[in-house]
Scaffold this motif. Structure first.
Motif, mmCIF file in Angstrom:
data_model
loop_
_atom_site.group_PDB
_atom_site.id
_atom_site.type_symbol
_atom_site.label_atom_id
_atom_site.label_comp_id
_atom_site.label_asym_id
_atom_site.label_seq_id
_atom_site.Cartn_x
_atom_site.Cartn_y
_atom_site.Cartn_z
ATOM 1 N N VAL A 1 1.210 -1.402 -14.009
ATOM 2 C CA VAL A 1 2.269 -1.464 -14.659
ATOM 3 C C VAL A 1 2.405 -0.398 -16.181
ATOM 4 O O VAL A 1 3.797 -0.646 -16.245
ATOM 5 C CB VAL A 1 1.860 -3.428 -15.041
ATOM 6 N N LYS A 2 1.922 -0.744 -16.782
ATOM 7 C CA LYS A 2 3.433 0.236 -17.869
ATOM 8 C C LYS A 2 2.835 1.866 -17.787
ATOM 9 O O LYS A 2 3.967 2.112 -17.863
ATOM 10 C CB LYS A 2 1.412 0.340 -19.126
ATOM 11 N N ASP A 3 2.645 2.506 -16.761
ATOM 12 C CA ASP A 3 2.349 3.376 -16.057
ATOM 13 C C ASP A 3 4.147 3.536 -15.285
ATOM 14 O O ASP A 3 4.810 3.957 -15.874
ATOM 15 C CB ASP A 3 2.418 4.016 -15.228
ATOM 16 N N LEU A 4 4.764 2.529 -15.165
ATOM 17 C CA LEU A 4 5.479 1.879 -14.701
ATOM 18 C C LEU A 4 6.781 2.048 -15.138
ATOM 19 O O LEU A 4 8.348 2.160 -14.784
ATOM 20 C CB LEU A 4 5.057 0.677 -13.027
ATOM 21 N N ARG A 5 6.215 0.828 -16.434
ATOM 22 C CA ARG A 5 7.855 0.478 -17.331
ATOM 23 C C ARG A 5 7.705 1.519 -17.883
ATOM 24 O O ARG A 5 9.389 1.854 -18.444
ATOM 25 C CB ARG A 5 6.552 -0.606 -18.010
ATOM 26 N N GLN A 6 6.888 2.994 -18.512
ATOM 27 C CA GLN A 6 7.172 3.968 -19.141
ATOM 28 C C GLN A 6 7.642 4.964 -17.830
ATOM 29 O O GLN A 6 8.260 6.377 -18.858
ATOM 30 C CB GLN A 6 6.118 4.319 -19.769
ATOM 31 N N THR A 7 7.896 4.355 -16.746
ATOM 32 C CA THR A 7 8.666 5.896 -15.960
ATOM 33 C C THR A 7 10.114 5.716 -16.123
ATOM 34 O O THR A 7 10.673 5.177 -16.519
ATOM 35 C CB THR A 7 8.573 5.577 -14.584
ATOM 36 N N TYR A 8 10.555 6.697 -16.055
ATOM 37 C CA TYR A 8 12.219 7.085 -16.614
ATOM 38 C C TYR A 8 12.719 6.028 -15.291
ATOM 39 O O TYR A 8 12.441 6.457 -14.189
ATOM 40 C CB TYR A 8 12.467 8.065 -16.386
ATOM 41 N N LEU A 9 13.492 5.536 -15.150
ATOM 42 C CA LEU A 9 14.589 4.316 -14.343
ATOM 43 C C LEU A 9 15.347 5.482 -13.787
ATOM 44 O O LEU A 9 14.964 5.118 -12.531
ATOM 45 C CB LEU A 9 15.850 3.871 -15.875
ATOM 46 N N TYR A 10 16.069 6.405 -13.731
ATOM 47 C CA TYR A 10 16.089 7.294 -13.293
ATOM 48 C C TYR A 10 15.340 7.907 -11.954
ATOM 49 O O TYR A 10 15.526 8.077 -10.856
ATOM 50 C CB TYR A 10 17.427 8.327 -13.540
ATOM 51 N N PRO B 1 0.963 -1.251 -0.128
ATOM 52 C CA PRO B 1 0.059 -0.248 -0.249
ATOM 53 C C PRO B 1 1.469 1.605 -0.165
ATOM 54 O O PRO B 1 0.468 1.988 -0.380
ATOM 55 C CB PRO B 1 -0.653 -0.141 1.373
ATOM 56 N N LYS B 2 2.386 1.415 1.288
ATOM 57 C CA LYS B 2 2.740 2.642 1.187
ATOM 58 C C LYS B 2 3.370 2.804 -0.089
ATOM 59 O O LYS B 2 3.638 4.022 -0.937
ATOM 60 C CB LYS B 2 3.430 2.492 2.165
ATOM 61 N N THR B 3 3.698 1.804 -1.083
ATOM 62 C CA THR B 3 5.065 1.518 -2.250
ATOM 63 C C THR B 3 3.933 2.482 -3.258
ATOM 64 O O THR B 3 4.296 3.138 -4.175
ATOM 65 C CB THR B 3 5.459 0.453 -2.944
ATOM 66 N N ALA B 4 2.688 1.660 -2.820
ATOM 67 C CA ALA B 4 1.457 2.107 -4.744
ATOM 68 C C ALA B 4 1.622 3.594 -4.141
ATOM 69 O O ALA B 4 1.022 4.006 -5.305
ATOM 70 C CB ALA B 4 0.203 1.118 -4.025
ATOM 71 N N GLY B 5 1.375 3.754 -2.757
ATOM 72 C CA GLY B 5 1.019 5.195 -2.591
ATOM 73 C C GLY B 5 1.868 6.796 -2.780
ATOM 74 O O GLY B 5 1.678 7.512 -3.423
ATOM 75 N N VAL B 6 3.147 6.122 -3.057
ATOM 76 C CA VAL B 6 4.618 7.345 -3.810
ATOM 77 C C VAL B 6 4.413 7.081 -5.277
ATOM 78 O O VAL B 6 4.724 7.735 -5.500
ATOM 79 C CB VAL B 6 5.760 6.253 -3.056
ATOM 80 N N LEU B 7 3.841 5.482 -5.346
ATOM 81 C CA LEU B 7 3.688 5.763 -7.100
ATOM 82 C C LEU B 7 2.695 6.577 -7.464
ATOM 83 O O LEU B 7 2.801 7.450 -8.362
ATOM 84 C CB LEU B 7 3.787 4.312 -7.406
ATOM 85 N N LEU B 8 1.912 6.004 -6.299
ATOM 86 C CA LEU B 8 0.311 7.365 -7.365
ATOM 87 C C LEU B 8 1.045 8.617 -7.327
ATOM 88 O O LEU B 8 0.532 9.421 -7.772
ATOM 89 C CB LEU B 8 -0.702 7.199 -6.282
ATOM 90 N N SER B 9 1.414 9.292 -6.521
ATOM 91 C CA SER B 9 2.318 10.705 -6.030
ATOM 92 C C SER B 9 3.002 11.047 -7.103
ATOM 93 O O SER B 9 3.504 11.683 -7.770
ATOM 94 C CB SER B 9 2.910 10.614 -4.863
ATOM 95 N N MET B 10 3.934 9.576 -7.674
ATOM 96 C CA MET B 10 4.865 10.187 -9.154
ATOM 97 C C MET B 10 3.942 10.136 -10.475
ATOM 98 O O MET B 10 4.088 9.997 -11.661
ATOM 99 C CB MET B 10 5.922 9.225 -9.183
ATOM 100 N N GLY B 11 2.886 9.348 -10.310
ATOM 101 C CA GLY B 11 1.382 9.699 -11.492
ATOM 102 C C GLY B 11 1.184 8.085 -12.023
ATOM 103 O O GLY B 11 1.074 8.293 -12.890
ATOM 104 N N VAL B 12 2.230 6.895 -10.830
ATOM 105 C CA VAL B 12 2.215 5.498 -11.788
ATOM 106 C C VAL B 12 1.321 4.901 -11.094
ATOM 107 O O VAL B 12 0.832 4.810 -9.360
ATOM 108 C CB VAL B 12 3.813 4.783 -11.175
#
Length: 351
Positions: free
Chosen positions: A191-200, A177-188
């Motif tokens: 899984v596709k959103d995550l895949r298309q996020t810059y690795l850096y 839940p918390k990791t997902a929350g952080v990712l959500l704040s990044m607009g992720v």
């Protein structure tokens, strides 16, 4: 297996069929300590899940059927099921009392083979299981959770990204839940959103874990199926609903997880020498500490070692997750007893 402990209880107690069944610690009318081991699918409709404090589960569903763990019975059922699976002669990696990976043969009939396994398990134990077939462990694991209960999902290599992309990032191992929350704040969100996020960007936010998440989002997992005939470790972990630095909360929660772990070990008839404690801070930094005793651990000895291993983490830092694991079963620890298109080298996850 599907809600394994609760499914066994429902099978053996038909008077509870259709009711929420929660297996775990005694809730003591909402003030009990300890955690939920598992709940059936009806209980999950109330938001109840493994690792949840039992007091929260009681508040969520006071009308539910709360049952103590009977790990001896569960262990016996587990052995019967794995006897069926290993009877096919394929490399089988048992990762818990109710989950394994099987290296499937390179043949056109792997779907029929999986259905046959499911049917035999049903005939032997009257329990359903869900099977996922994919080109690696990650995909097969996600596929096994795709259709529950009693599902069978096959994902060919060419279809991996199409299968994963629309899913929530929560399907990936290590995304709570918390990791997902952080990712959500990044607009992720997916899984596709995550895949298309810059690795850096992921590395900046999560460190090495960010790179691992990116690999998973791309459907990559090079772990092999290692044949094992016994559980290598038994443990529990839970994420706090709210990050805490309170030593009493951290210790009480860890003690509850340790008690659940030893109940399962007793049911399986195995005892280990090594205790590992896992602590994850609020910023995702994870630490493990372990100690090995000269003889097989008793609960009392593990409790003493657990406190010793935890003390360094009573440091006024916010903790988000704690876990315990017992291993070192060898040497007297047992008291009883390139993937091509979707088929070659495919991993099958049975849960």
């Amino acid at each position: 297996m599907n809600a394994f402990f609760a499914a066994i209880e429902e099978r053996d107690n038909p008077q509870f069929v259709g009711r929420p069944i929660i297996v775990g610690a005694d809730p003591k009318k909402g003030v009990g300590r300890g955690v939920v081991s598992t709940g059936n699918y009806k209980a999950r409709e109330y938001g109840i899940h493994s690792g949840m404090p039992i007091s929260w589960a009681y508040r969520a569903c006071p009308e539910g059927v709360f049952l103590p763990c009977d790990f001896k019975r569960y262990g016996s059922v587990s052995r019967n099921i794995f006897s069926v699976i290993r009877g096919y002669g394929y490399p089988t990696e048992q990762v818990s009392v109710d989950e394994c990976y099987v290296e499937m043969p390179n043949c056109a009939g792997f779907e029929n083979l999986a259905r046959e396994m499911k049917q035999k398990i049903w005939e032997v134990e009257r329990l359903t299981c869900s099977v996922g077939i994919g080109p690696n462990k990650l995909v097969s694991k996600v596929a096994s959770n795709f259709k529950k209960p009693d599902g069978l999902t096959i994902v060919l290599k060419k279809d991996v990204q199409r299968f994963l992309d629309p899913m929530s990032v929560r399907v990936l191992p290590g995304v709570g839940p918390k990791t997902a929350g952080v990712l959500l704040s990044m607009g992720v969100i997916t899984v596709k959103d995550l895949r298309q996020t810059y690795l850096y960007k992921l590395k900046e936010q999560f460190g090495k874990h960010g790179a691992h998440l990116w690999e998973l989002a791309n459907g990559r997992d090079d772990r092999k199926v290692f044949e094992s005939h016994e559980v290598k470790s038994v443990g529990r972990q839970t994420t706090f609903w709210k990050d805490t630095k309170d030593p009493r909360i951290i210790y009480d929660t860890t003690l509850g997880l340790l008690r659940e772990t030893f109940e399962e070990l007793t049911g399986l008839g195995i005892f280990g020498k090594t205790l590992t404690v896992v602590v994850r801070y609020a910023w995702f930094e994870t630490h493990t500490s372990q100690e090995t005793s000269k003889g097989l651990l008793t609960f009392q000895e593990a409790r003493r070692l657990g406190l010793k291993l935890l003390v360094p983490y009573f440091n006024n830092k916010l903790v988000r997750l704690v876990g315990v694991r017992v291993s070192g079963f060898g040497g007297g620890g047992v008291r009883s007893h390139s993937p091509e298109e979707g088929v070659s080298g495919a991993a099958t996850s049975l849960v």
